[in-house]
Design an enzyme around this catalytic site. Structure first.
Site, PDB file in Angstrom:
ATOM      1  CB  ALA A   1      22.686  16.041  32.654  1.00 52.89           C
TER       2      ALA A   1
ATOM      3  NE  ARG B   1      28.948   6.264  34.254  1.00 55.16           N
ATOM      4  CZ  ARG B   1      30.087   6.149  33.642  1.00 55.16           C
ATOM      5  NH1 ARG B   1      30.339   4.954  33.767  1.00 55.16           N
ATOM      6  NH2 ARG B   1      30.790   7.133  33.207  1.00 55.16           N
ATOM      7  NE  ARG B   2      30.494  11.678  36.684  1.00 52.05           N
ATOM      8  CZ  ARG B   2      31.275  12.790  36.232  1.00 52.05           C
ATOM      9  NH1 ARG B   2      32.198  13.255  36.956  1.00 52.05           N
ATOM     10  NH2 ARG B   2      31.081  13.052  35.155  1.00 52.05           N
TER      11      ARG B   2
ATOM     12  CG  ASP C   1      26.264   2.392  34.110  1.00 51.94           C
ATOM     13  OD1 ASP C   1      26.399   2.677  32.700  1.00 51.94           O
ATOM     14  OD2 ASP C   1      26.945   1.558  34.527  1.00 51.94           O
TER      15      ASP C   1
ATOM     16  CB  SER D   1      32.019  13.815  17.265  1.00 57.33           C
ATOM     17  OG  SER D   1      33.427  14.068  17.103  1.00 57.33           O
TER      18      SER D   1
ATOM     19  CE1 TYR E   1      33.393   9.664  21.139  1.00 56.20           C
ATOM     20  CE2 TYR E   1      34.704  10.445  19.426  1.00 56.20           C
ATOM     21  CZ  TYR E   1      33.774  10.803  20.392  1.00 56.20           C
ATOM     22  OH  TYR E   1      33.010  12.128  20.548  1.00 56.20           O
TER      23      TYR E   1
ATOM     24  CE  LYS F   1      30.106  10.714  19.979  1.00 55.61           C
ATOM     25  NZ  LYS F   1      28.904  10.881  20.732  1.00 55.61           N
TER      26      LYS F   1
HETATM   27  N1  LIG Z   1      34.774  16.872  24.222  1.00 57.86           N
HETATM   28  C1  LIG Z   1      34.886  16.997  23.027  1.00 57.86           C
HETATM   29  O1  LIG Z   1      36.092  17.270  22.452  1.00 57.86           O
HETATM   30  C2  LIG Z   1      33.743  16.200  22.156  1.00 57.86           C
HETATM   31  C3  LIG Z   1      33.852  16.521  20.790  1.00 57.86           C
HETATM   32  C4  LIG Z   1      32.830  15.873  19.950  1.00 57.86           C
HETATM   33  C5  LIG Z   1      31.773  15.128  20.639  1.00 57.86           C
HETATM   34  N2  LIG Z   1      31.751  15.071  21.893  1.00 57.86           N
HETATM   35  C6  LIG Z   1      30.610  14.338  22.452  1.00 57.86           C
HETATM   36  O2  LIG Z   1      29.888  15.016  23.409  1.00 57.86           O
HETATM   37  C7  LIG Z   1      29.156  14.385  24.248  1.00 57.86           C
HETATM   38  C8  LIG Z   1      29.557  14.880  25.512  1.00 57.86           C
HETATM   39  O3  LIG Z   1      30.847  14.732  26.157  1.00 57.86           O
HETATM   40  P1  LIG Z   1      31.605  15.794  26.853  1.00 57.86           P
HETATM   41  O4  LIG Z   1      32.589  16.247  26.095  1.00 57.86           O
HETATM   42  O5  LIG Z   1      30.633  16.582  27.528  1.00 57.86           O
HETATM   43  O6  LIG Z   1      32.266  14.714  28.006  1.00 57.86           O
HETATM   44  P2  LIG Z   1      32.262  14.578  29.295  1.00 57.86           P
HETATM   45  O7  LIG Z   1      32.315  15.886  30.166  1.00 57.86           O
HETATM   46  O8  LIG Z   1      33.133  13.305  29.819  1.00 57.86           O
HETATM   47  O9  LIG Z   1      30.693  14.270  29.683  1.00 57.86           O
HETATM   48  C9  LIG Z   1      30.174  12.836  29.341  1.00 57.86           C
HETATM   49  C10 LIG Z   1      28.714  12.478  30.231  1.00 57.86           C
HETATM   50  O10 LIG Z   1      28.189  11.382  29.492  1.00 57.86           O
HETATM   51  C11 LIG Z   1      28.050  10.553  30.732  1.00 57.86           C
HETATM   52  N3  LIG Z   1      28.118   9.346  30.758  1.00 57.86           N
HETATM   53  C12 LIG Z   1      29.351   8.543  30.275  1.00 57.86           C
HETATM   54  N4  LIG Z   1      29.192   7.226  30.522  1.00 57.86           N
HETATM   55  C13 LIG Z   1      28.028   7.116  30.823  1.00 57.86           C
HETATM   56  C14 LIG Z   1      27.055   5.729  31.108  1.00 57.86           C
HETATM   57  N5  LIG Z   1      27.681   4.831  31.354  1.00 57.86           N
HETATM   58  N6  LIG Z   1      25.849   5.980  31.686  1.00 57.86           N
HETATM   59  C15 LIG Z   1      25.408   7.308  31.695  1.00 57.86           C
HETATM   60  N7  LIG Z   1      25.940   8.496  31.186  1.00 57.86           N
HETATM   61  C16 LIG Z   1      27.316   8.545  30.940  1.00 57.86           C
HETATM   62  C17 LIG Z   1      28.820  11.287  31.811  1.00 57.86           C
HETATM   63  O11 LIG Z   1      28.297  11.013  33.138  1.00 57.86           O
HETATM   64  P3  LIG Z   1      28.533  10.276  34.174  1.00 57.86           P
HETATM   65  O12 LIG Z   1      30.313   9.898  34.369  1.00 57.86           O
HETATM   66  O13 LIG Z   1      28.115  10.976  35.559  1.00 57.86           O
HETATM   67  O14 LIG Z   1      27.879   8.854  33.992  1.00 57.86           O
HETATM   68  C18 LIG Z   1      29.010  12.774  31.390  1.00 57.86           C
HETATM   69  O15 LIG Z   1      27.661  13.495  32.185  1.00 57.86           O
HETATM   70  C19 LIG Z   1      29.701  13.130  24.058  1.00 57.86           C
HETATM   71  O16 LIG Z   1      28.634  12.246  23.230  1.00 57.86           O
HETATM   72  C20 LIG Z   1      31.047  13.308  23.432  1.00 57.86           C
HETATM   73  O17 LIG Z   1      31.340  12.038  22.226  1.00 57.86           O
HETATM   74  C21 LIG Z   1      32.646  15.781  22.641  1.00 57.86           C
END
Ligand SMILES: NC(=O)c1ccc[n+]([C@@H]2O[C@H](COP(=O)([O-])OP(=O)(O)OC[C@H]3O[C@@H](n4cnc5c(N)ncnc54)[C@H](OP(=O)(O)O)[C@@H]3O)[C@@H](O)[C@H]2O)c1
Length: 264
Positions: free
Chosen positions: A13, A37-38, A62, A141, A154, A158
């Protein structure tokens, strides 16, 4: 529920799609438990959600560490927070040939994208089934639909999410609990920065169709509220997913490899 408002638990989130899903849930009358985490971005989000009438609890965790999902579930129980909506959104990617990948990064990806998602769902589903009410949203995804050379782990992670989500959605029919798997395509967020890979073909190549995280979240919320089994965000992504699903791998492997190969 907290008061009369249903309570939604959102992982990942602190940015991107997860933060926008939390906004969407708040707009639709939910209180929130936010985790990532943040802490700072989640506190700022909690303040913003207050203006939409939603109360939020922020829990830093985490999900790449073994036992975190179980600890989170215990924490929720101790706080007396019964979850009506579980959003398993946290996830990360990484690129490059698998045999050159950082083993720690591979493990992190598998933990966050697969293990923690599965464990959280296992921990929170029984009370939903008991209450005959609940919604689960899993963020997969368009990578779920075909193997992805240069993003092998990855894409496989998915594929797991989609397979798992569809199977338990079927198991749970008639229970009052629904499971929706959301499949976004390229979306503006922190994803590419975290993945540290060149995704320019995906985001800028011919036919690229990049969505905002707000639009992906809007569609994801609607699909989840409707109890839909799978939702692919965006028309172009529906076409790409169908071609990934139905093309012979002899064709889809070189095409996907050309799109995902770093250094374009
Ligand atoms: N962006 C795309 O193109 C895309 C496409 C298809 C699917 N998705 C999927 O959509 C979802 C959200 O991704 P997003 O695009 O919004 O990317 P993002 O902005 O990088 O967000 C990822 C989130 O996951 C959290 N996260 C990562 N590692 C973590 C850990 N070790 N423990 C707890 N939380 C963790 C991050 O929070 P912290 O870093 O604060 O921990 C962040 O809130 C993911 O499952 C991704 O695979 C994304």
């Amino acid at each position: 529920m907290t008061g009369n408002r249903p309570l939604a638990f959102v992982t990942g989130a602190s940015s991107g799609i997860g933060a926008d899903l939390a906004r969407e849930l708040a707009r639709h009358g939910h209180d929130l438990v936010l985790t990532a985490r943040r802490t700072e971005p989640m506190r700022a989000l909690a303040d913003e959600l207050k203006t939409l009438g939603a109360a939020s609890t922020v829990i830093s965790a985490d999900l790449s560490k073994p036992g975190t999902a179980e600890a989170l579930a215990r924490d929720l129980e101790t706080r007396g927070l019964a979850i009506d909506v579980l959003v398993n959104n946290a996830g990360l990617g990484a690129g490059g040939p698998f045999h050159e990948s950082d083993p720690a990064r591979v493990s992190e990806m598998l933990y966050v994208n697969v293990v923690a998602l599965t464990e959280l769902t296992r921990a929170l589903l029984p009370s939903m089934v008991k209450r005959k009410s609940g919604r689960v949203l899993l963020v997969a995804s368009t990578a779920s639909f075909q193997p992805g050379p240069s993003m092998a782990v990855y894409c496989a992670s998915k594929a797991f999410v989609l397979s798992f989500g569809e199977a338990i959605s079927y198991e749970l029919r008639g229970t009052g609990v629904t499971v929706t798997t959301l499949c976004p395509g390229p979306t503006h967020s922190e994803f590419t920065t975290v993945a540290k890979t060149d995704t320019s073909m995906l985001f800028e190549g011919p036919g690229a169709s990049v969505m905002t995280s707000a639009e992906v979240a809007r569609q994801g919320y609607r699909a989840m509220a409707a109890g839909k089994r799978v939702h692919i965000a965006g028309l172009m992504n529906k076409i790409i997913a169908a071609s990934g699903r139905f093309s012979p791998h002899a064709i889809s492997l070189p095409v996907t490899s050309a799109i995902l190969k770093p250094g374009k």
